[in-house]
Design a protein around this motif. Structure first.
Motif, PDB file in Angstrom:
ATOM      1  N   LYS A   2      36.001  35.800  29.843  1.00  0.00           N
ATOM      2  CA  LYS A   2      36.191  36.131  31.256  1.00  0.00           C
ATOM      3  C   LYS A   2      35.001  35.640  32.073  1.00  0.00           C
ATOM      4  CE  LYS A   2      38.981  40.321  31.284  1.00  0.00           C
ATOM      5  NZ  LYS A   2      38.927  41.731  31.696  1.00  0.00           N
ATOM      6  N   LYS A   3      35.296  35.154  33.277  1.00  0.00           N
ATOM      7  CA  LYS A   3      34.250  34.686  34.189  1.00  0.00           C
ATOM      8  C   LYS A   3      34.581  35.193  35.582  1.00  0.00           C
ATOM      9  CE  LYS A   3      33.592  30.388  31.645  1.00  0.00           C
ATOM     10  NZ  LYS A   3      33.633  28.933  31.689  1.00  0.00           N
ATOM     11  N   VAL A   4      33.671  34.975  36.521  1.00  0.00           N
ATOM     12  CA  VAL A   4      33.980  35.296  37.909  1.00  0.00           C
ATOM     13  C   VAL A   4      34.727  34.106  38.503  1.00  0.00           C
ATOM     14  CG1 VAL A   4      33.068  35.837  40.195  1.00  0.00           C
ATOM     15  CG2 VAL A   4      32.013  36.842  38.153  1.00  0.00           C
ATOM     16  N   ILE A   5      35.949  34.352  38.938  1.00  0.00           N
ATOM     17  CA  ILE A   5      36.789  33.310  39.525  1.00  0.00           C
ATOM     18  C   ILE A   5      36.712  33.429  41.048  1.00  0.00           C
ATOM     19  CG2 ILE A   5      39.163  32.458  39.731  1.00  0.00           C
ATOM     20  CD1 ILE A   5      39.594  33.607  36.875  1.00  0.00           C
ATOM     21  N   ILE A   6      36.459  32.295  41.684  1.00  0.00           N
ATOM     22  CA  ILE A   6      36.234  32.274  43.137  1.00  0.00           C
ATOM     23  C   ILE A   6      37.520  31.825  43.838  1.00  0.00           C
ATOM     24  CG2 ILE A   6      34.832  31.191  44.949  1.00  0.00           C
ATOM     25  CD1 ILE A   6      32.860  30.534  42.443  1.00  0.00           C
ATOM     26  N   ILE A   7      38.003  32.634  44.783  1.00  0.00           N
ATOM     27  CA  ILE A   7      39.200  32.260  45.545  1.00  0.00           C
ATOM     28  C   ILE A   7      38.769  32.003  46.992  1.00  0.00           C
ATOM     29  CG2 ILE A   7      41.549  32.941  46.182  1.00  0.00           C
ATOM     30  CD1 ILE A   7      41.424  34.881  43.770  1.00  0.00           C
ATOM     31  N   GLU A   8      38.561  30.724  47.284  1.00  0.00           N
ATOM     32  CA  GLU A   8      37.973  30.338  48.580  1.00  0.00           C
ATOM     33  C   GLU A   8      38.774  30.859  49.767  1.00  0.00           C
ATOM     34  OE1 GLU A   8      36.511  26.048  46.806  1.00  0.00           O
ATOM     35  OE2 GLU A   8      37.897  26.119  48.484  1.00  0.00           O
TER      36      GLU A   8
END
Ligand code: SF4
Ligand code: SF4
Length: 159
Positions: A2-8
């Motif tokens: 798991k990672k931090v997913i960025i939703i622009e």
């Protein structure tokens, strides 16, 4: 992993993620004290970039091939068993190899105070150990940051 997913599209450039990151990595764990008394303003691993109308919080991707680790001359950067690319500030000698080597600008030089060392996202490892999400993810008011597996990794698992 798991990672931090960025939703622009969801980022409103409120900077809450930056403040939460600083506070979580401070002695006091308090946003006001960490800025006012500990002098940690700017020592954030989540850096909000604004290019109107878009904004996003940029941070370490914990890459499969960590260029920062290749560049490190002191062995301060290691991949932990849980996949986190971890920078041990105590072992860092401040050569800035990781700062130059990271293609995402996610390793930063600590230029404040007398300690010369680099710093980067550790995915809030202490919070993860306590069963919590990374602080930036919790602090985002518009779900622009998610803690999850990336689509690519999910597809790889199911190949
Ligand atoms: S600091 Fe940069 S190169 Fe290193 S793991 Fe993070 S994103 Fe990858
Ligand atoms: S600045 Fe520190 S962590 Fe970065 S490459 Fe140099 S010794 Fe390693």
């Amino acid at each position: 992993m798991k990672k931090v997913i960025i939703i622009e599209d969801y980022c409103i450039a409120c900077y809450n993620c930056e403040v939460a990151c600083v506070a979580t990595h401070s002695r006091s764990q308090d946003p006001v004290k960490s800025y006012k008394r500990e002098g940690l303003r700017g020592k954030t691993n989540a850096v909000v970039e604004v290019e109107s109308p878009l904004a996003f919080s940029s941070m370490c991707r914990h890459c499969k091939h960590p260029w920062c680790m290749d560049a490190c001359i002191s062995g301060a950067i290691q991949r932990l068993d849980n996949g986190i690319v971890y920078l041990d500030e105590e072992r860092c000698v401040g050569c800035w190899g990781c700062v130059v080597g990271c293609p995402y600008g996610a390793a930063h030089p600590n230029l404040a105070g007398k300690d010369k060392h680099a710093f980067k996202c550790d995915l809030c490892i202490k919070r993860l150990d306590a069963g919590l999400n990374p602080a930036c993810v919790e602090a985002c008011p518009n779900n622009a940051l998610l803690y999850d597996e990336t689509i690519e990794e999910r597809e790889e698992v199911h190949k």
